[in-house]
Design a protein around this motif. Structure first.
Motif, PDB file in Angstrom:
ATOM      1  N   PRO A   1      50.227  28.482  56.184  1.00 20.20           N
ATOM      2  CA  PRO A   1      49.392  28.899  54.626  1.00 20.20           C
ATOM      3  C   PRO A   1      47.908  28.541  54.215  1.00 20.20           C
ATOM      4  O   PRO A   1      47.906  28.788  53.540  1.00 20.20           O
ATOM      5  N   ILE A   2      47.246  28.037  54.862  1.00 22.88           N
ATOM      6  CA  ILE A   2      45.918  27.445  54.737  1.00 22.88           C
ATOM      7  C   ILE A   2      45.191  28.777  54.466  1.00 22.88           C
ATOM      8  O   ILE A   2      44.751  29.387  53.996  1.00 22.88           O
ATOM      9  N   THR A   3      45.817  29.746  56.227  1.00 21.92           N
ATOM     10  CA  THR A   3      45.314  31.441  56.382  1.00 21.92           C
ATOM     11  C   THR A   3      45.569  31.907  54.732  1.00 21.92           C
ATOM     12  O   THR A   3      44.972  32.627  55.241  1.00 21.92           O
ATOM     13  N   THR A   4      46.937  31.838  54.837  1.00 18.60           N
ATOM     14  CA  THR A   4      47.478  32.578  53.920  1.00 18.60           C
ATOM     15  C   THR A   4      46.904  32.588  51.961  1.00 18.60           C
ATOM     16  O   THR A   4      46.335  33.769  51.783  1.00 18.60           O
ATOM     17  N   TYR A   5      46.457  31.151  51.902  1.00 19.20           N
ATOM     18  CA  TYR A   5      45.440  30.891  51.214  1.00 19.20           C
ATOM     19  C   TYR A   5      44.069  32.025  51.144  1.00 19.20           C
ATOM     20  O   TYR A   5      43.698  32.437  50.445  1.00 19.20           O
ATOM     21  N   THR A   6      43.256  32.098  51.714  1.00 16.10           N
ATOM     22  CA  THR A   6      42.207  32.062  52.515  1.00 16.10           C
ATOM     23  C   THR A   6      42.260  33.275  51.985  1.00 16.10           C
ATOM     24  O   THR A   6      41.261  34.346  51.337  1.00 16.10           O
ATOM     25  N   ILE A   7      43.084  34.195  52.601  1.00 13.81           N
ATOM     26  CA  ILE A   7      43.183  35.941  52.724  1.00 13.81           C
ATOM     27  C   ILE A   7      43.493  36.065  50.839  1.00 13.81           C
ATOM     28  O   ILE A   7      42.815  37.074  50.959  1.00 13.81           O
ATOM     29  N   ASP A   8      44.251  35.447  50.478  1.00  7.15           N
ATOM     30  CA  ASP A   8      45.323  36.106  49.087  1.00  7.15           C
ATOM     31  C   ASP A   8      43.432  36.054  48.616  1.00  7.15           C
ATOM     32  O   ASP A   8      42.969  36.649  47.434  1.00  7.15           O
ATOM     33  N   ALA A   9      42.744  34.643  48.306  1.00 10.20           N
ATOM     34  CA  ALA A   9      41.504  34.237  47.868  1.00 10.20           C
ATOM     35  C   ALA A   9      40.061  35.539  48.085  1.00 10.20           C
ATOM     36  O   ALA A   9      39.692  36.380  47.423  1.00 10.20           O
ATOM     37  N   LEU A  10      40.040  35.708  48.909  1.00  8.83           N
ATOM     38  CA  LEU A  10      39.909  37.079  49.622  1.00  8.83           C
ATOM     39  C   LEU A  10      40.014  38.221  48.266  1.00  8.83           C
ATOM     40  O   LEU A  10      38.932  39.136  48.624  1.00  8.83           O
ATOM     41  N   MET A  11      41.156  38.598  48.516  1.00  5.70           N
ATOM     42  CA  MET A  11      41.583  39.728  47.952  1.00  5.70           C
ATOM     43  C   MET A  11      41.441  39.950  46.870  1.00  5.70           C
ATOM     44  O   MET A  11      40.919  40.801  46.141  1.00  5.70           O
ATOM     45  N   LEU A  12      41.459  39.114  45.804  1.00 10.57           N
ATOM     46  CA  LEU A  12      41.173  38.382  44.459  1.00 10.57           C
ATOM     47  C   LEU A  12      39.364  38.483  44.879  1.00 10.57           C
ATOM     48  O   LEU A  12      38.955  39.053  43.463  1.00 10.57           O
ATOM     49  N   GLN A  13      38.663  38.187  45.353  1.00 11.60           N
ATOM     50  CA  GLN A  13      36.801  38.236  45.365  1.00 11.60           C
ATOM     51  C   GLN A  13      36.587  39.185  45.490  1.00 11.60           C
ATOM     52  O   GLN A  13      35.843  39.771  44.815  1.00 11.60           O
ATOM     53  N   LEU A  14      36.852  40.372  46.393  1.00 16.91           N
ATOM     54  CA  LEU A  14      36.975  41.667  46.647  1.00 16.91           C
ATOM     55  C   LEU A  14      37.109  42.467  45.060  1.00 16.91           C
ATOM     56  O   LEU A  14      36.169  43.603  44.476  1.00 16.91           O
ATOM     57  N   ARG A  15      38.602  41.801  45.058  1.00 12.66           N
ATOM     58  CA  ARG A  15      38.526  42.879  43.497  1.00 12.66           C
ATOM     59  C   ARG A  15      37.520  42.156  42.175  1.00 12.66           C
ATOM     60  O   ARG A  15      37.314  43.138  41.400  1.00 12.66           O
ATOM     61  N   LYS A  16      37.494  41.111  42.388  1.00 10.47           N
ATOM     62  CA  LYS A  16      36.456  40.497  40.955  1.00 10.47           C
ATOM     63  C   LYS A  16      34.565  41.206  41.617  1.00 10.47           C
ATOM     64  O   LYS A  16      34.205  42.082  40.814  1.00 10.47           O
ATOM     65  N   GLU A  17      34.304  41.721  42.845  1.00 10.58           N
ATOM     66  CA  GLU A  17      33.185  41.814  42.729  1.00 10.58           C
ATOM     67  C   GLU A  17      33.353  43.422  42.614  1.00 10.58           C
ATOM     68  O   GLU A  17      32.164  44.248  42.423  1.00 10.58           O
ATOM     69  N   PHE A  18      34.232  43.961  43.350  1.00  8.59           N
ATOM     70  CA  PHE A  18      33.833  45.354  43.159  1.00  8.59           C
ATOM     71  C   PHE A  18      34.524  46.153  42.089  1.00  8.59           C
ATOM     72  O   PHE A  18      34.931  47.833  42.582  1.00  8.59           O
ATOM     73  N   GLY A  19      35.765  45.621  41.672  1.00  5.35           N
ATOM     74  CA  GLY A  19      36.711  46.352  40.629  1.00  5.35           C
ATOM     75  C   GLY A  19      37.014  47.091  41.185  1.00  5.35           C
ATOM     76  O   GLY A  19      38.746  47.716  40.289  1.00  5.35           O
ATOM     77  N   MET A  20      37.831  46.526  42.717  1.00  2.72           N
ATOM     78  CA  MET A  20      38.640  47.648  42.585  1.00  2.72           C
ATOM     79  C   MET A  20      40.777  47.473  42.922  1.00  2.72           C
ATOM     80  O   MET A  20      40.861  46.251  42.612  1.00  2.72           O
TER      81      MET A  20
END
Length: 249
Positions: free
Chosen positions: A170-189
């Motif tokens: 669960p902790i790693t899952t949350y980290t991957i979720d946060a990463l996907m959201l951050q990449l969307r925010k940073e690059f608008g992908m």
């Protein structure tokens, strides 16, 4: 919705006489994060592969950033990054070499520039300092992040994630979720995520598309998904929220 960056139009895919996808239509806006859910064998991964051009539909059309994927799959794939379920790393290559693989094939850069792009991609997923490790030395979450870095290095407009949190705690899952959201925010992908993980989807997705028996039976927000009348959706949501299993009839 603004003009779609991904347009799936009446897509049907049959293997011999068996229809895996049946008349699927869906439009995805630039920057949107859409989760594709459904029961096992419902056609989720097949749909993702049709979008990526790895599979050609029996009927219908997929347009990505104005490119017909069926007619020009290589050109369309230049606009997409694919993150596979198992990360699909080359076990005989270092982390750095795995990220460089696509860069060398698709980007016309000097060796110095290639190394810089790879280093930047690894830094963006929090893996700086791991360039010379082998995949076998990495945790499951780190392997996933290498897969994301490899796709990210090519500056895609659309990211395709196939079960990005499967097999993770669960902790790693949350980290991957946060990463996907951050990449969307940073690059608008734009992001399309095939997932079984209801909690992950509710944290990340703008919309959910639910497939059952090869048909698209629901498209809506996570809140609408949680309240949908469809019995297959309700079963999935209720079981994901169960705190204690009861064997009582």
């Amino acid at each position: 919705m603004s003009e779609a960056i991904v347009s799936i139009e009446n897509v049907t895919k049959r293997f011999d006489a068996r229809a895996v996808l049946e008349d699927i239509s869906l439009k995805i806006a630039p920057g949107e994060m859409v989760a594709i859910m459904g029961s096992s064998g419902g056609g989720k991964t097949t749909l993702l592969r049709c979008i990526s051009g790895l599979i050609i539909p029996t009927k219908g059309q997929v347009i990505v950033d104005g490119i017909d994927v069926n007619a020009e799959p290589e050109e369309a794939r230049r606009r997409m990054g694919m993150v596979f379920q198992s990360a699909a790393l080359f076990d005989f290559m270092t982390v750095e070499a795995n990220v460089l693989f696509g860069i060398k094939r698709q980007l016309k850069l000097s060796k110095t520039e290639q190394m810089k792009v790879a280093a930047e991609a690894l830094a963006r997923v929090g893996l700086e300092g791991n360039e010379h490790k082998m995949p076998a030395e990495l945790s499951g979450g780190m392997r996933k992040r290498v897969g994301i870095a490899r796709a990210l290095a090519l500056s895609p407009k659309v990211m395709l994630y196939d079960e990005p949190t499967t097999g993770l705690d669960p902790i790693t899952t949350y980290t991957i979720d946060a990463l996907m959201l951050q990449l969307r925010k940073e690059f608008g992908m734009t992001s399309l995520i095939v997932s079984h993980d209801v909690s992950s989807v509710f944290r990340t997705a703008d919309r959910v598309a639910f497939l059952h028996g090869g048909r698209l039976v629901f498209v809506g927000t996570p809140a609408e998904f949680a309240e949908a009348d469809d019995e297959n959706i309700q079963e999935l949501v209720q079981k994901s929220r169960a705190e204690k299993m009861s064997l009582d009839n």
